[in-house]
Scaffold this motif. Structure first.
Motif, PDB file in Angstrom:
ATOM      1  N   GLN A 255       0.860  -1.178   0.000  1.00 58.63           N
ATOM      2  CA  GLN A 255       0.000   0.000   0.000  1.00 58.63           C
ATOM      3  C   GLN A 255       0.897   1.229   0.000  1.00 58.63           C
ATOM      4  O   GLN A 255       1.739   1.394   0.900  1.00 58.63           O
ATOM      5  N   GLU A 256       0.725   2.096  -0.998  1.00 58.77           N
ATOM      6  CA  GLU A 256       1.538   3.310  -1.040  1.00 58.77           C
ATOM      7  C   GLU A 256       1.064   4.255   0.047  1.00 58.77           C
ATOM      8  O   GLU A 256      -0.130   4.417   0.270  1.00 58.77           O
ATOM      9  N   VAL A 257       2.020   4.854   0.722  1.00 61.93           N
ATOM     10  CA  VAL A 257       1.692   5.835   1.754  1.00 61.93           C
ATOM     11  C   VAL A 257       2.293   7.172   1.348  1.00 61.93           C
ATOM     12  O   VAL A 257       3.394   7.232   0.805  1.00 61.93           O
ATOM     13  N   LEU A 258       1.535   8.205   1.565  1.00 59.13           N
ATOM     14  CA  LEU A 258       2.001   9.545   1.227  1.00 59.13           C
ATOM     15  C   LEU A 258       2.529  10.201   2.479  1.00 59.13           C
ATOM     16  O   LEU A 258       1.931  10.089   3.549  1.00 59.13           O
ATOM     17  N   VAL A 259       3.643  10.870   2.347  1.00 56.53           N
ATOM     18  CA  VAL A 259       4.231  11.585   3.464  1.00 56.53           C
ATOM     19  C   VAL A 259       4.105  13.081   3.203  1.00 56.53           C
ATOM     20  O   VAL A 259       3.997  13.510   2.053  1.00 56.53           O
ATOM     21  N   ALA A 260       4.110  13.871   4.250  1.00 51.10           N
ATOM     22  CA  ALA A 260       3.799  15.294   4.133  1.00 51.10           C
ATOM     23  C   ALA A 260       4.915  16.120   3.496  1.00 51.10           C
ATOM     24  O   ALA A 260       4.651  17.151   2.922  1.00 51.10           O
ATOM     25  N   HIS A 261       6.150  15.682   3.618  1.00 53.77           N
ATOM     26  CA  HIS A 261       7.267  16.472   3.106  1.00 53.77           C
ATOM     27  C   HIS A 261       7.635  16.076   1.689  1.00 53.77           C
ATOM     28  O   HIS A 261       7.249  15.022   1.205  1.00 53.77           O
ATOM     29  N   ASP A 262       8.399  16.917   1.021  1.00 57.70           N
ATOM     30  CA  ASP A 262       8.919  16.611  -0.309  1.00 57.70           C
ATOM     31  C   ASP A 262      10.059  15.623  -0.145  1.00 57.70           C
ATOM     32  O   ASP A 262      11.085  15.943   0.434  1.00 57.70           O
ATOM     33  N   PHE A 263       9.896  14.426  -0.645  1.00 59.59           N
ATOM     34  CA  PHE A 263      10.899  13.395  -0.481  1.00 59.59           C
ATOM     35  C   PHE A 263      11.631  13.088  -1.782  1.00 59.59           C
ATOM     36  O   PHE A 263      12.084  11.991  -2.013  1.00 59.59           O
ATOM     37  N   LYS A 264      11.739  14.093  -2.650  1.00 61.39           N
ATOM     38  CA  LYS A 264      12.601  14.042  -3.837  1.00 61.39           C
ATOM     39  C   LYS A 264      12.462  12.753  -4.659  1.00 61.39           C
ATOM     40  O   LYS A 264      13.422  12.032  -4.865  1.00 61.39           O
ATOM     41  N   GLY A 265      11.259  12.483  -5.130  1.00 62.52           N
ATOM     42  CA  GLY A 265      11.036  11.347  -6.009  1.00 62.52           C
ATOM     43  C   GLY A 265      11.003   9.996  -5.324  1.00 62.52           C
ATOM     44  O   GLY A 265      11.045   8.966  -5.979  1.00 62.52           O
ATOM     45  N   ARG A 266      10.901   9.979  -3.994  1.00 59.90           N
ATOM     46  CA  ARG A 266      10.853   8.718  -3.265  1.00 59.90           C
ATOM     47  C   ARG A 266       9.399   8.322  -3.021  1.00 59.90           C
ATOM     48  O   ARG A 266       8.594   9.152  -2.618  1.00 59.90           O
ATOM     49  N   HIS A 267       9.111   7.058  -3.268  1.00 62.04           N
ATOM     50  CA  HIS A 267       7.786   6.501  -3.014  1.00 62.04           C
ATOM     51  C   HIS A 267       7.929   5.463  -1.910  1.00 62.04           C
ATOM     52  O   HIS A 267       8.879   4.676  -1.903  1.00 62.04           O
ATOM     53  N   TYR A 268       6.978   5.450  -1.001  1.00 67.58           N
ATOM     54  CA  TYR A 268       7.014   4.535   0.131  1.00 67.58           C
ATOM     55  C   TYR A 268       5.792   3.633   0.096  1.00 67.58           C
ATOM     56  O   TYR A 268       4.675   4.090  -0.132  1.00 67.58           O
ATOM     57  N   PHE A 269       6.031   2.352   0.347  1.00 65.24           N
ATOM     58  CA  PHE A 269       4.969   1.352   0.361  1.00 65.24           C
ATOM     59  C   PHE A 269       5.050   0.590   1.667  1.00 65.24           C
ATOM     60  O   PHE A 269       6.135   0.230   2.119  1.00 65.24           O
ATOM     61  N   ARG A 270       3.885   0.353   2.273  1.00 60.70           N
ATOM     62  CA  ARG A 270       3.836  -0.438   3.500  1.00 60.70           C
ATOM     63  C   ARG A 270       3.285  -1.810   3.176  1.00 60.70           C
ATOM     64  O   ARG A 270       2.433  -1.957   2.303  1.00 60.70           O
ATOM     65  N   THR A 271       3.776  -2.777   3.920  1.00 65.98           N
ATOM     66  CA  THR A 271       3.219  -4.125   3.845  1.00 65.98           C
ATOM     67  C   THR A 271       3.365  -4.763   5.212  1.00 65.98           C
ATOM     68  O   THR A 271       4.243  -4.393   5.987  1.00 65.98           O
ATOM     69  N   GLU A 272       2.479  -5.690   5.501  1.00 66.93           N
ATOM     70  CA  GLU A 272       2.563  -6.428   6.752  1.00 66.93           C
ATOM     71  C   GLU A 272       3.083  -7.821   6.457  1.00 66.93           C
ATOM     72  O   GLU A 272       2.546  -8.526   5.596  1.00 66.93           O
TER      73      GLU A 272
END
Length: 165
Positions: free
Chosen positions: A81-98
């Motif tokens: 699941q992609e999670v959005l973060v509040a700051h500008d993370f310079k082209g980084r995408h974050y995904f969570r999984t359990e």
């Protein structure tokens, strides 16, 4: 207008990266220990699974690929699941999984057991020397501070406030 064109060009040229925040329901966040890089004067350090998005690849496809290449775990895209973060993370995408115990690889001569003692095995890439789980997301953020120019540390700090999947 000239500044806007420069900014758009900078964004277009920015390499995309995808990272996986894999949390085991009991053990915590999965961290990989990367090898030291003497040429970059970088000691061995903890990091999240992830890396560059290849040309023609989507960030979620890169996350799945990087997780497999770095840990041996084959997870389907629907588990991330992609999670959005509040700051500008310079082209980084974050995904969570359990993760569950079923995601542990069978013990073999090429698998490695968790450095933090959990009964969990992975097959690590040559880039990594060991792995661990950290139950405290804020502590995990501190452990990955040297990786990815500190962006992953800030992302974990923000995500610590969110409930698990």
């Amino acid at each position: 207008p000239h500044c806007r064109i420069l900014i758009a060009a900078d964004i277009a040229a920015m390499p995309l990266r995808a990272f996986v925040i894999a949390s085991h329901v009991t053990f915590g966040v999965l961290l990989l220990k990367g090898r030291a890089k003497p040429k970059k004067e970088k000691p061995a350090h903890w990091q999240l699974p992830g890396g560059k998005v290849d040309v023609g690849e989507t960030p979620i496809d890169a996350a799945v690929r990087e997780l497999y290449e770095e840990t041996g775990m084959r997870l389907s895209k629907d588990r991330l699941q992609e999670v959005l973060v509040a700051h500008d993370f310079k082209g980084r995408h974050y995904f969570r999984t359990e993760l569950t115990d079923a995601d542990s690889l069978p013990p073999t001569t090429s698998s490695v057991k968790s450095n933090s003692g959990e009964p969990f095995h992975l097959v690590l890439s040559d880039e990594h020397i060991t792995f661990m789980f950290e139950a405290d997301m804020v502590r995990a953020a501190g452990l990955v501070a040297l990786h990815s120019k500190g962006f992953n540390s800030r992302a974990l700090t923000e995500l610590a406030r969110l409930p698990l999947l």
